[in-house]
Write a protein that holds these residues in place. Structure first.
Motif, PDB file in Angstrom:
ATOM      1  N   UNK A 131       0.840  -1.194   0.000  1.00 47.66           N
ATOM      2  CA  UNK A 131       0.000   0.000   0.000  1.00 47.66           C
ATOM      3  C   UNK A 131       0.880   1.251   0.000  1.00 47.66           C
ATOM      4  N   UNK A 132       0.607   2.140  -0.952  1.00 47.49           N
ATOM      5  CA  UNK A 132       1.349   3.387  -1.094  1.00 47.49           C
ATOM      6  C   UNK A 132       0.406   4.575  -0.913  1.00 47.49           C
ATOM      7  N   UNK A 133       0.945   5.670  -0.367  1.00 47.00           N
ATOM      8  CA  UNK A 133       0.197   6.923  -0.395  1.00 47.00           C
ATOM      9  C   UNK A 133       0.044   7.360  -1.846  1.00 47.00           C
ATOM     10  N   UNK A 134      -1.166   7.800  -2.202  1.00 49.90           N
ATOM     11  CA  UNK A 134      -1.432   8.245  -3.570  1.00 49.90           C
ATOM     12  C   UNK A 134      -1.921   9.687  -3.514  1.00 49.90           C
ATOM     13  N   UNK A 135      -1.380  10.521  -4.411  1.00 50.41           N
ATOM     14  CA  UNK A 135      -1.775  11.931  -4.431  1.00 50.41           C
ATOM     15  C   UNK A 135      -1.731  12.472  -5.848  1.00 50.41           C
ATOM     16  N   UNK A 136      -2.761  13.239  -6.188  1.00 50.05           N
ATOM     17  CA  UNK A 136      -2.798  13.978  -7.441  1.00 50.05           C
ATOM     18  C   UNK A 136      -3.269  15.398  -7.136  1.00 50.05           C
ATOM     19  N   UNK A 137      -3.093  16.282  -8.097  1.00 49.28           N
ATOM     20  CA  UNK A 137      -3.690  17.612  -7.993  1.00 49.28           C
ATOM     21  C   UNK A 137      -4.547  17.853  -9.237  1.00 49.28           C
ATOM     22  N   UNK A 138      -5.633  18.578  -9.050  1.00 50.54           N
ATOM     23  CA  UNK A 138      -6.523  18.938 -10.151  1.00 50.54           C
ATOM     24  C   UNK A 138      -6.643  20.461 -10.185  1.00 50.54           C
ATOM     25  N   UNK A 139      -6.312  21.044 -11.330  1.00 54.54           N
ATOM     26  CA  UNK A 139      -6.404  22.492 -11.509  1.00 54.54           C
ATOM     27  C   UNK A 139      -7.335  22.798 -12.674  1.00 54.54           C
ATOM     28  N   UNK A 140      -8.074  23.866 -12.544  1.00 53.10           N
ATOM     29  CA  UNK A 140      -9.043  24.287 -13.563  1.00 53.10           C
ATOM     30  C   UNK A 140      -8.501  25.502 -14.317  1.00 53.10           C
ATOM     31  N   UNK A 141      -8.573  25.462 -15.637  1.00 46.79           N
ATOM     32  CA  UNK A 141      -8.131  26.608 -16.429  1.00 46.79           C
ATOM     33  C   UNK A 141      -9.193  27.697 -16.384  1.00 46.79           C
ATOM     34  N   UNK A 143      -8.048  17.291  -0.145  1.00 47.01           N
ATOM     35  CA  UNK A 143      -7.400  17.728   1.090  1.00 47.01           C
ATOM     36  C   UNK A 143      -7.367  19.255   1.150  1.00 47.01           C
ATOM     37  N   UNK A 144      -6.688  19.867   0.192  1.00 46.74           N
ATOM     38  CA  UNK A 144      -6.668  21.329   0.097  1.00 46.74           C
ATOM     39  C   UNK A 144      -6.017  21.721  -1.220  1.00 46.74           C
ATOM     40  N   UNK A 145      -6.334  22.941  -1.676  1.00 42.52           N
ATOM     41  CA  UNK A 145      -5.697  23.532  -2.863  1.00 42.52           C
ATOM     42  C   UNK A 145      -5.736  22.624  -4.092  1.00 42.52           C
ATOM     43  N   UNK A 146      -6.814  21.839  -4.244  1.00 38.94           N
ATOM     44  CA  UNK A 146      -6.924  20.964  -5.404  1.00 38.94           C
ATOM     45  C   UNK A 146      -6.151  19.677  -5.289  1.00 38.94           C
ATOM     46  N   UNK A 147      -5.596  19.385  -4.120  1.00 35.11           N
ATOM     47  CA  UNK A 147      -4.862  18.137  -3.906  1.00 35.11           C
ATOM     48  C   UNK A 147      -5.811  17.069  -3.363  1.00 35.11           C
ATOM     49  N   UNK A 148      -5.705  15.875  -3.940  1.00 38.36           N
ATOM     50  CA  UNK A 148      -6.519  14.730  -3.528  1.00 38.36           C
ATOM     51  C   UNK A 148      -5.594  13.609  -3.090  1.00 38.36           C
ATOM     52  N   UNK A 149      -5.904  13.007  -1.929  1.00 37.35           N
ATOM     53  CA  UNK A 149      -5.047  11.944  -1.407  1.00 37.35           C
ATOM     54  C   UNK A 149      -5.851  10.681  -1.120  1.00 37.35           C
ATOM     55  N   UNK A 150      -5.202   9.525  -1.388  1.00 31.05           N
ATOM     56  CA  UNK A 150      -5.806   8.224  -1.108  1.00 31.05           C
ATOM     57  C   UNK A 150      -4.716   7.190  -0.917  1.00 31.05           C
ATOM     58  N   UNK A 151      -5.046   5.913  -1.152  1.00 30.40           N
ATOM     59  CA  UNK A 151      -4.081   4.822  -1.036  1.00 30.40           C
ATOM     60  C   UNK A 151      -4.189   3.927  -2.269  1.00 30.40           C
ATOM     61  N   UNK A 152      -3.036   3.520  -2.801  1.00 28.09           N
ATOM     62  CA  UNK A 152      -3.025   2.602  -3.929  1.00 28.09           C
ATOM     63  C   UNK A 152      -2.185   1.387  -3.545  1.00 28.09           C
ATOM     64  N   UNK A 181      -6.043  -4.770  -8.147  1.00 25.48           N
ATOM     65  CA  UNK A 181      -5.573  -4.988  -6.782  1.00 25.48           C
ATOM     66  C   UNK A 181      -6.662  -4.596  -5.797  1.00 25.48           C
ATOM     67  N   UNK A 182      -6.657  -5.218  -4.606  1.00 30.71           N
ATOM     68  CA  UNK A 182      -7.645  -4.885  -3.581  1.00 30.71           C
ATOM     69  C   UNK A 182      -7.132  -3.797  -2.638  1.00 30.71           C
ATOM     70  N   UNK A 183      -8.010  -3.367  -1.731  1.00 32.84           N
ATOM     71  CA  UNK A 183      -7.640  -2.507  -0.599  1.00 32.84           C
ATOM     72  C   UNK A 183      -7.121  -1.132  -1.015  1.00 32.84           C
ATOM     73  N   UNK A 184      -7.656  -0.595  -2.115  1.00 30.19           N
ATOM     74  CA  UNK A 184      -7.319   0.767  -2.508  1.00 30.19           C
ATOM     75  C   UNK A 184      -8.297   1.737  -1.846  1.00 30.19           C
TER      76      UNK A 184
END
Length: 273
Positions: free
Chosen positions: A189-199, A235-244, A226-229
């Protein structure tokens, strides 16, 4: 009198011991683990500006650090308002245009261990004279009423695998999705993070917190997931966090469904480790 004399000796011994301990403390320069990208002077602010990162610049999310020095004394500046703006100058068949990119300027006026942390999402690589990146850094030192401006050319390479996706969402919104974590994937299991920005326009790309994300990892070459994702949440400022969860090494594809107002948009990132 004898007691006073003993107290003085004891105090001297303690003071000497304390000084010796202080002298043995090694001050580590935080830039030792970083790479200097460029440097120049902020006109109107009497400050030297250095741009640092933990890697060479490439497309996608990039952690950046600004170091400031007084241009007269060369002493580090620890208090200042710092704003950044990456700029891409393009030449398309003789037609010139410029645009910025998603960014996060330093949140605090106080440096952290002499550095002002910030970040940018580079949406395309440099392309000779047809696509030139430069970094604008606005600096206002403590006590100053106006910003000084520093501009420096930078080179951005193509990331491989690609760490940024520019898509048109189902509702027509232009989005930039940047892969952030894991930077060094491992089995499990790894920490997963992306950011989403709008033009918003050519110069403005605010973080977007309005999406519900469904994440589905798969191994295309093996035909399984894979299971258990854990789906990323904002979270803030367009950042999204989860687990992969990566159950083995190899080529993985992280499929993302971005849901909003009953509409779904899709993107993916490939990972090989």
């Amino acid at each position: 009198m004898k007691k006073i004399y003993l107290y003085i000796i004891a105090f001297a011994a303690i003071t000497t011991s304390s000084c010796q301990k202080d002298e043995n403390i090694e001050i580590v320069d935080p830039k030792n683990s970083l790479l200097k990208i460029s440097e120049t002077y902020a006109i109107g602010s009497a400050a030297k500006v250095e741009l640092w990162s933990n890697t060479e610049l490439s497309t996608g999310h990039q952690n950046l650090f600004i170091a400031l020095y007084d241009s007269v004394t060369n002493k580090a500046i620890s208090t200042a308002t710092v704003q950044i703006m990456p700029m891409m100058d393009m030449n398309i068949n003789g037609m010139k245009m410029s645009h910025s990119a998603p960014l996060e300027s330093p949140e605090s006026i106080n440096a952290i261990n002499t550095l002002f942390p910030c970040s940018a999402v580079f949406t395309m690589p440099s392309n000779g004279t047809d696509g030139i990146w430069r970094m604008k850094v606005m600096v206002k030192k403590e006590g100053q009423s106006k910003f000084g401006l520093a501009e420096m050319p930078i080179t951005v390479k193509q990331s491989n695998p690609e760490r940024v996706r520019n898509i048109t969402a189902a509702d027509g919104t232009k989005l930039t999705i940047a892969y952030i974590l894991p930077s060094k994937p491992k089995v499990g299991v790894n920490d997963f993070e992306i950011s989403i920005s709008r033009k918003q326009d050519m110069m403005t790309f605010p973080g977007d917190d309005s999406y519900t994300i469904v994440m589905t990892p798969e191994m295309p070459s093996m035909g399984h997931g894979s299971p258990n994702n854990v789906n990323p949440i904002h979270i803030k400022n367009g950042h999204y966090k989860g687990k992969v969860n990566f159950t083995m090494t190899g080529d993985w594809r992280i499929n993302l469904e971005l849901k909003k107002d009953g509409k779904t948009s899709s993107a993916f990132f490939d990972i090989l480790f």
